[in-house]
Design a protein around this motif. Structure first.
Motif, PDB file in Angstrom:
ATOM      1  N   GLN A   1      -3.729   6.148  72.994  1.00  0.00           N
ATOM      2  CA  GLN A   1      -3.551   4.838  73.620  1.00  0.00           C
ATOM      3  C   GLN A   1      -4.300   4.756  74.946  1.00  0.00           C
ATOM      4  O   GLN A   1      -4.886   3.716  75.280  1.00  0.00           O
ATOM      5  CB  GLN A   1      -2.057   4.569  73.837  1.00  0.00           C
TER       6      GLN A   1
ATOM      7  N   GLY B   1      -7.207   4.249  65.803  1.00  0.00           N
ATOM      8  CA  GLY B   1      -6.265   3.182  65.470  1.00  0.00           C
ATOM      9  C   GLY B   1      -5.419   3.568  64.262  1.00  0.00           C
ATOM     10  O   GLY B   1      -4.192   3.389  64.259  1.00  0.00           O
ATOM     11  N   ALA B   2      -6.076   4.126  63.242  1.00  0.00           N
ATOM     12  CA  ALA B   2      -5.348   4.573  62.056  1.00  0.00           C
ATOM     13  C   ALA B   2      -4.420   5.737  62.383  1.00  0.00           C
ATOM     14  O   ALA B   2      -3.286   5.809  61.887  1.00  0.00           O
ATOM     15  CB  ALA B   2      -6.339   4.976  60.959  1.00  0.00           C
ATOM     16  N   GLU B   3      -4.886   6.655  63.238  1.00  0.00           N
ATOM     17  CA  GLU B   3      -4.054   7.796  63.612  1.00  0.00           C
ATOM     18  C   GLU B   3      -2.849   7.362  64.446  1.00  0.00           C
ATOM     19  O   GLU B   3      -1.761   7.945  64.310  1.00  0.00           O
ATOM     20  CB  GLU B   3      -4.893   8.818  64.373  1.00  0.00           C
ATOM     21  N   MET B   4      -3.012   6.361  65.293  1.00  0.00           N
ATOM     22  CA  MET B   4      -1.877   5.870  66.079  1.00  0.00           C
ATOM     23  C   MET B   4      -0.806   5.275  65.173  1.00  0.00           C
ATOM     24  O   MET B   4       0.393   5.516  65.366  1.00  0.00           O
ATOM     25  CB  MET B   4      -2.348   4.853  67.127  1.00  0.00           C
ATOM     26  N   ASP B   5      -1.225   4.514  64.181  1.00  0.00           N
ATOM     27  CA  ASP B   5      -0.261   3.959  63.214  1.00  0.00           C
ATOM     28  C   ASP B   5       0.468   5.086  62.490  1.00  0.00           C
ATOM     29  O   ASP B   5       1.692   5.040  62.302  1.00  0.00           O
ATOM     30  CB  ASP B   5      -0.981   3.068  62.203  1.00  0.00           C
ATOM     31  N   LEU B   6      -0.291   6.103  62.089  1.00  0.00           N
ATOM     32  CA  LEU B   6       0.308   7.235  61.375  1.00  0.00           C
ATOM     33  C   LEU B   6       1.285   7.990  62.263  1.00  0.00           C
ATOM     34  O   LEU B   6       2.389   8.352  61.822  1.00  0.00           O
ATOM     35  CB  LEU B   6      -0.802   8.178  60.897  1.00  0.00           C
TER      36      LEU B   6
ATOM     37  N   LYS C   1       3.022   6.903  64.807  1.00  0.00           N
ATOM     38  CA  LYS C   1       4.242   6.108  64.983  1.00  0.00           C
ATOM     39  C   LYS C   1       5.157   6.261  63.768  1.00  0.00           C
ATOM     40  O   LYS C   1       6.379   6.403  63.902  1.00  0.00           O
ATOM     41  CB  LYS C   1       3.883   4.644  65.197  1.00  0.00           C
ATOM     42  N   GLN C   2       4.575   6.235  62.578  1.00  0.00           N
ATOM     43  CA  GLN C   2       5.360   6.415  61.357  1.00  0.00           C
ATOM     44  C   GLN C   2       5.967   7.816  61.301  1.00  0.00           C
ATOM     45  O   GLN C   2       7.128   7.987  60.900  1.00  0.00           O
ATOM     46  CB  GLN C   2       4.476   6.183  60.131  1.00  0.00           C
TER      47      GLN C   2
END
Length: 241
Positions: free
Chosen positions: A192, A222-227, A229-230
């Motif tokens: 971030q 961006g994809a890694e941040m979503d992952l 968080k999950q």
């Protein structure tokens, strides 16, 4: 020729004692490959467009210098998690981050070499971002920690999202689920914090090679941040405040 001479020697597994050398050699290969690739792409872009070589303090040079520092801390954290976590998901994520960002560091260092610029600048971090001062900087993720440690003269958390020395020490002290969760929290904040730098460089450079790299960084992180968080939710945890 004797039967003994005809026999093929079976492959021997890499011994535990030699594993660090294999890891270091692999990392160095990735770094050198990235540097060579970066120099090749940048030279082609500059030759085709007759662009001037980026100068000290430019967006291109400043980004390459500062993002390399930012990336290398992520590589350090990822290496630790990969080697000390027992969770396959964490190990895979850490490997992906380490390999991707190390290659990108090699690419940026290749540019700096091609441009005749040092790997690190004597100017304050992010000074190439003309709009990144005052209230704008204060609003970036992780900037509060960076400001407080800088005021104390420790030099920790020099850029948004970067972990302090105390946080890195804590990461190394943990194990099991505690290690996994803290790694995800630190790396999420790290991604971030680096995003505004990549966004600014993408919007303010005319160098196609840098635009390609910043787009790759924004897409992959961006994809890694979503992952992440999950993965934190799945482990009953939340991102750092």
């Amino acid at each position: 020729m004797s039967e003994v001479e005809n026999e093929q020697t079976p492959d021997r597994p890499v011994s535990r004692s030699s594993r660090p050398f294999v890891i270091v050699a692999s990392a160095l290969s990735v770094l050198l490959l990235g540097a060579a690739f970066g120099m090749f792409l940048t030279q082609r872009a500059m030759d085709s467009s007759a662009q001037a070589t980026p100068a000290a303090g430019s967006v291109e040079v400043g980004f390459a210098q500062d993002m390399s520092v930012h990336h290398l801390q992520a590589v350090t954290m990822a290496n630790w998690a990969r080697d000390h976590s027992a969770d396959p998901e964490i190990r895979q994520l850490a490997f992906d981050i380490q390999s991707t960002q190390l290659e990108q560091v090699g690419r940026m260092k290749g540019w700096l070499m091609l441009w005749g610029q040092p790997e690190q600048s004597n100017s304050p971090y992010m000074s190439w971002m003309t709009g990144s001062s005052g209230h704008e900087m204060a609003g970036m993720p992780g900037m509060a920690a960076a400001s407080s440690t800088a005021a104390a003269g420790s030099g920790d958390a020099a850029m948004p999202g970067m972990a302090t020395n105390a946080e890195l020490a804590k990461l190394r002290s943990l194990s099991g689920k505690d290690l996994d969760v803290y790694f995800l929290q630190l790396m999420l904040r790290h991604h971030q914090g680096g995003t505004p730098m990549a966004e600014y460089a993408h919007e303010h450079t005319s160098l196609s090679a840098l635009k390609a790299l910043t787009k790759s960084i924004l897409d992959s992180q961006g994809a890694e941040m979503d992952l992440m968080k999950q993965m934190l939710t799945a482990r009953g945890a939340q991102p750092l405040p």
